[in-house]
Design an enzyme around this catalytic site. Structure first.
Site, short mmCIF file in Angstrom:
data_model
loop_
_atom_site.label_atom_id
_atom_site.label_comp_id
_atom_site.label_asym_id
_atom_site.label_seq_id
_atom_site.Cartn_x
_atom_site.Cartn_y
_atom_site.Cartn_z
N SER A 168 38.22 45.01 36.58
CA SER A 168 38.24 43.61 36.18
C SER A 168 37.90 43.48 34.69
CB SER A 168 37.28 42.82 37.07
OG SER A 168 37.51 41.44 36.97
N GLU A 300 44.88 40.73 45.48
CA GLU A 300 43.90 40.47 44.42
C GLU A 300 43.33 39.04 44.44
OE1 GLU A 300 42.52 42.26 42.10
OE2 GLU A 300 43.77 44.03 41.75
N HIS A 408 40.43 41.23 45.22
CA HIS A 408 39.88 41.69 43.95
C HIS A 408 38.48 42.28 44.15
CE1 HIS A 408 39.78 41.63 39.55
NE2 HIS A 408 38.58 41.08 39.59
#
Length: 499
Positions: A168, A300, A408
């Site tokens: 990320s 995600e 995610h």
């Protein structure tokens, strides 16, 4: 601290505390110490964005520390490759000590370093009186890499074999370092998990009316925001030195508000660390030629959508259509035709699929094409973490009819054994975890993730947009195999659609 098969060293300073006159300056070397330093516990995390309803600010400005995990015993003569982890958290939260690295160290026979770096207004503030100062949080990361280069051998590590990996915001950081002239020679391989130089969110992705998000900002925009923040803080009187002294004199609590922290969570370009925007540098071939693994998770954006459903429910096709129109304007009918709500179990899952493909999967594949265009022989590997039943990360809200799937961050527990989840890994998931650790650490050893006993992970071939196979990572028999992510995520559509 010894743990039998591995030893940890916590809270090692890699730069001086960026406090007082050192606030909003590039990191300077830490003071030396004499005798034995206590390295049995991690240091405080860097100041974090306060959570709603929280009292005192979490973390400290005195936070530029790292942690080292090494297998026991230290090898005689032989040096292990070093993995350096940059945590995620939107440049607003997280800490290196949140990640347990013993599996990567012991099973993978590597030295693993996790890093704290400045966050929010403390890491990404700008002001006309600061000139073209670098993004301080990224400068911290490069200082940590210089520390690794100088000290890796003390822990049995090879300073000439450093793999930088992150997820990320950590992956966005690595994108920046790949295009940063001041990062030359600081790492030899890179792994980018769920973040790339081309990642962005359209308007409304995180909620109706919320502006579009680009991860990097121009120096001018950051300076303009900094001048406005200085006005809000009452730091405008006198000359430049007085303004900066006033700003540096503000208390941590006064700066660490949600509004100010969120105003400064995008690294700036137009400085010595990032002369140009990373996406432009990538497109023009100005990036370091190192072997790369890059990848995304199959679902995600379900994490982001799931966080917002209580405030912004998507119950009907009309709700879905309104979100698509908000995000894509005149292109909304084309997007809705490509992603009909009726093709998904719920309209909310349709919206999450749109955002996953547009913002992460297809932009990551586009980065691969840009890299291949300028460095066709560069070892490049792609993956998609695809476990539909991955354990849900602790703290995410339960939304009936909205499974998180492989959202995610959901690959984190497969690499870091004690990452907090609502349930432990199953036997099949633990086997996948072992395989992923083997892939990641063999890449750190050789620049190639493949091992003799694992399913073949092919190099990402990008000569044709129609043949972009990445390694699908899922548990169970046959769960690891190449997949055409470009087709599965409608990337031809997104490649044609004006952004």
């Amino acid at each position: 601290m010894s743990h039998g098969s591995y030893t940890t060293f916590g809270g090692i300073p890699y730069a001086a505390p960026p406090t007082g006159p050192l606030r909003w300056r590039a990191p300077v070397p830490a003071a030396t110490w004499h005798g034995v330093r206590d390295a049995t516990t991690a240091a405080q995390r860097c100041v974090q964005m306060p959570t709603p309803g929280a009292g005192a600010v979490l973390g400290s400005e005195d936070c530029l520390y790292l942690n080292v995990t090494m297998p026991t015993p230290k090898p005689a003569g032989q040096k292990r490759p070093v993995l350096v982890w940059m945590h995620g958290g939107a440049f607003l939260g997280g800490s290196g000590s949140d990640y347990s690295t013993e599996q990567l160290a012991v099973r993978g026979d590597t030295v693993v370093v996790t890093v704290n770096y400045r966050l929010g207004i403390f890491g990404y503030f700008g002001h006309p009186e600061l000139g073209s100062a670098p993004p301080f949080g990224l400068a911290d990361q490069q200082a940590a890499l210089r520390w690794v280069r100088a000290n890796a051998e003390r822990f049995g590590g090879d300073p000439g074999s450093v793999t930088l990996f992150g997820e990320s915001a950590g992956a966005l950081s690595i994108c920046a370092h790949l295009t940063s002239p001041t990062a030359v020679g600081l790492f030899q391989r890179a792994v980018l998990q769920s973040g790339s130089c081309l990642m962005s969110f359209p308007r409304g992705a995180l909620g109706p009316g919320i502006p579009a998000y680009e991860p990097f900002a121009s120096q001018r925009d950051v300076q303009t925001a900094g001048a406005e923040a200085a006005r809000q803080l009452g730091c405008t009187a006198g000359g430049g030195d007085e303004v900066l002294a006033c700003l540096r004199g503000q208390s941590t609590d006064r700066l660490a508000t949600a509004q100010l922290m969120q105003s400064f969570n995008r690294p700036s370009f137009g400085n010595t660390l990032l002369p140009v925007a990373p996406d432009q540098a990538l497109a023009s071939g100005r990036f370091h030629r190192v072997p790369i693994i890059q990848g995304t998770n199959h679902d995600e954006m379900r994490m982001f959508v799931g966080l917002s459903l209580a405030a912004f429910p998507i119950r009907t096709e009309n709700d879905y259509r309104a979100r698509v129109v908000d995000a894509f304007g005149l292109a909304a009918p084309a997007v809705e035709a490509q992603y009909p709500a009726g093709h998904y179990p719920t309209p909310a899952l349709a919206w999450a699929a749109v955002l996953t493909d547009r913002s992460l999967t297809c932009t990551t594949l586009a980065v691969g094409r840009a890299i291949a265009a300028h460095a066709p022989g560069l070892p490049l590997y792609g993956y998609e973490f695809s476990d539909p039943d991955a354990p849900v990360l602790t703290g995410l809200p339960a939304n009936p009819g909205f499974p998180y799937g492989a959202a995610h961050g959901f690959e984190m527990p497969f690499l870091f054994s004690s990452f907090p989840t609502e349930r432990p890994l199953t036997d099949a998931q633990r086997a996948l975890s072992d395989r992923m650790v083997d892939y990641w650490t063999n890449f750190a050893h050789t620049g190639n993730p493949n091992t003799p006993d694992a399913p073949l992970w092919p190099v990402l071939r990008l000569s044709s947009p129609l043949a972009q196979s990445v390694q699908s990572l899922a548990p169970g028999p046959g769960g690891i195999h190449p997949v055409d992510a470009h087709s599965a995520h409608h990337c031809s559509f997104w490649d044609r659609l004006p952004q």
